[in-house]
Design a protein around this motif. Structure first.
Motif, PDB file in Angstrom:
ATOM      1  N   THR A 150       0.252   4.238  -0.169  1.00  0.00           N
ATOM      2  CA  THR A 150      -0.243   5.373   0.617  1.00  0.00           C
ATOM      3  C   THR A 150       0.257   5.335   2.056  1.00  0.00           C
ATOM      4  O   THR A 150       0.012   6.277   2.820  1.00  0.00           O
ATOM      5  N   ARG A 151       0.945   4.255   2.446  1.00  0.00           N
ATOM      6  CA  ARG A 151       1.562   4.207   3.780  1.00  0.00           C
ATOM      7  C   ARG A 151       2.663   5.252   3.914  1.00  0.00           C
ATOM      8  O   ARG A 151       3.030   5.645   5.022  1.00  0.00           O
ATOM      9  N   THR A 182      -1.661   9.349  -9.714  1.00  0.00           N
ATOM     10  CA  THR A 182      -1.470   8.381  -8.629  1.00  0.00           C
ATOM     11  C   THR A 182      -1.495   6.957  -9.167  1.00  0.00           C
ATOM     12  O   THR A 182      -0.715   6.095  -8.745  1.00  0.00           O
ATOM     13  N   ASP A 231       0.849  -1.188   0.000  1.00  0.00           N
ATOM     14  CA  ASP A 231       0.000   0.000   0.000  1.00  0.00           C
ATOM     15  C   ASP A 231       0.887   1.241   0.000  1.00  0.00           C
ATOM     16  O   ASP A 231       1.387   1.656   1.040  1.00  0.00           O
ATOM     17  N   LEU A 238       2.816  11.697  -4.027  1.00  0.00           N
ATOM     18  CA  LEU A 238       1.537  11.241  -3.487  1.00  0.00           C
ATOM     19  C   LEU A 238       0.697  12.421  -2.994  1.00  0.00           C
ATOM     20  O   LEU A 238      -0.539  12.401  -3.085  1.00  0.00           O
ATOM     21  N   LYS A 239       1.365  13.430  -2.501  1.00  0.00           N
ATOM     22  CA  LYS A 239       0.688  14.606  -1.959  1.00  0.00           C
ATOM     23  C   LYS A 239       0.097  15.489  -3.062  1.00  0.00           C
ATOM     24  O   LYS A 239      -0.975  16.079  -2.887  1.00  0.00           O
ATOM     25  N   ASN A 241       4.192   8.771   4.052  1.00  0.00           N
ATOM     26  CA  ASN A 241       3.746  10.131   4.342  1.00  0.00           C
ATOM     27  C   ASN A 241       4.881  10.927   4.971  1.00  0.00           C
ATOM     28  O   ASN A 241       5.943  10.369   5.287  1.00  0.00           O
TER      29      ASN A 241
END
Length: 358
Positions: free
Chosen positions: A192-193, A288, A190, A280-281, A195
């Protein structure tokens, strides 16, 4: 524990003479640890020759920023341009110990990342006949640090503090390395982990603490200061260290491998780099999707798509804006420090890396 008479303090002035003097101290320290090995394995000259070559290959070849930082910081704290012969030797020895510790980390890091080059040459583990012997070599390098510190600092009032400092540095780095590896593993499932919070933790533990704070802490201890009284200085140095790691991540993608001395592999290795966090931001749904489909793959075409996406998102400009804003913030925090000498040393750290290109 005698200070060598061959190296004059004036050799720490500047340029070629300075590095030549520092190399002489390095040669003495290496000779001493080789003597320690010889005392244990005297009948195995080939093993001594291996260690001799291994130390040169891994400890030398870098920019020696950590070494130079100890010396420069100590000068600033003492308010002098030239250190005495003994002061030069002690500061330089602590600096070389940090470089030795750095080499220990790099050897292991290159194995874990399966990197190809380091400092413009093949990574140590990829050198013919080395392979996973490099793991033991990394442990040897770490043990050298303890032996050098014991030989030259045992009996000093700050000896225990120095040992604690190096042990704490290693603990933070291996904790950061584990976090990096675990998060990378989770990121494969994943993306999106990844950050900014996770990224800062990894950068702080893997890079900032031992590369930026430890050299200053060593100089503070040499100057008979209580490092517990310099919490604000520590926080600023760690922020500078995180900035340094952001620069590394930027150069991994946008830097010239010939110029920076290594081939960037963050994309292929699914690294939680500053660039992918920013992508990602800022990415929309379609962008994405491209990132999810191509990030972490060794296929050159996939790597190219990720780099093209970074350019499409204008991450080079995002980086420059981050750099500009952080510089303003750091300068303000540095000017708020009551001690002028501390202000000077913090500015020197920042200006050494500000807008660096390798």
């Amino acid at each position: 524990m005698a200070t060598p008479g061959a190296v004059e303090a004036k050799g720490t002035g500047g340029g070629t003479d300075k590095m030549a003097a520092l190399k002489e101290i390095y040669k003495q320290l290496k000779a001493e640890v080789l003597e320690d090995h010889a005392a244990e394995i005297a009948d195995h000259e080939s093993a001594i020759q291996w260690i001799d070559r291994m130390v040169d290959y891994n400890v030398l070849g870098g920019k020696c920023n950590r070494l130079l930082s100890v010396i420069d910081t100590y000068k600033i704290l003492k308010g002098v341009d030239v250190l005495s012969q003994e002061e030069t030797f002690l500061a330089c020895t602590l600096g070389w110990c940090i470089e030795w510790l750095h080499a220990h980390f790099l050897v292991l890091d290159d194995i874990m990342d399966n990197s190809q080059t380091r400092r413009g040459q093949p990574c140590w583990f990829s050198v013919p006949q080395v392979g996973l012997i490099a793991i033991n070599d990394a442990i040897i390098l770490r043990n050298h640090v303890l032996r050098i510190l014991r030989r030259h600092f045992k009996g000093k009032p700050y000896y225990a503090d120095i040992i604690d400092l190096f042990n704490e540095a290693e603990f933070k780095v291996v904790s950061g390395e584990l976090l990096d590896l675990i998060i990378t593993h989770e990121g494969r499932k994943d993306l999106t982990r990844y950050n900014e919070t996770i990224y800062r933790h990894i950068a702080q533990y893997k890079t900032a603490y031992y590369s930026f704070y430890i050299p200053v802490a060593c100089a503070l201890l040499l100057a008979s200061e209580n490092i517990d009284n310099f919490g604000d200085v520590k926080n600023i140095l760690i922020e500078i260290g995180i900035y340094f790691q952001v620069q590394d991540d930027y150069l991994d993608c946008f830097g010239d491998p010939v110029f920076i001395g290594k081939i960037g592999t963050d994309i292929e290795e699914y690294k939680c780099s500053w660039l992918v966090v920013q992508a990602l931001k800022h990415a929309d749904v379609n962008q994405t999707s491209i990132l999810f489909e191509n990030y972490g793959k060794s296929d050159p075409a996939c790597v190219a798509k990720v780099k093209d996406l970074y350019k499409e998102l204008n991450l080079e400009l995002v980086f420059r804006e981050y750099e500009r804003e952080l510089y303003i913030k750091l300068i303000a925090n540095i000017k708020a420090q009551p001690n002028k000498a501390v202000q000077t040393l913090l500015k020197s750290f920042l200006h050494k890396i500000y807008k660096r290109e390798k």
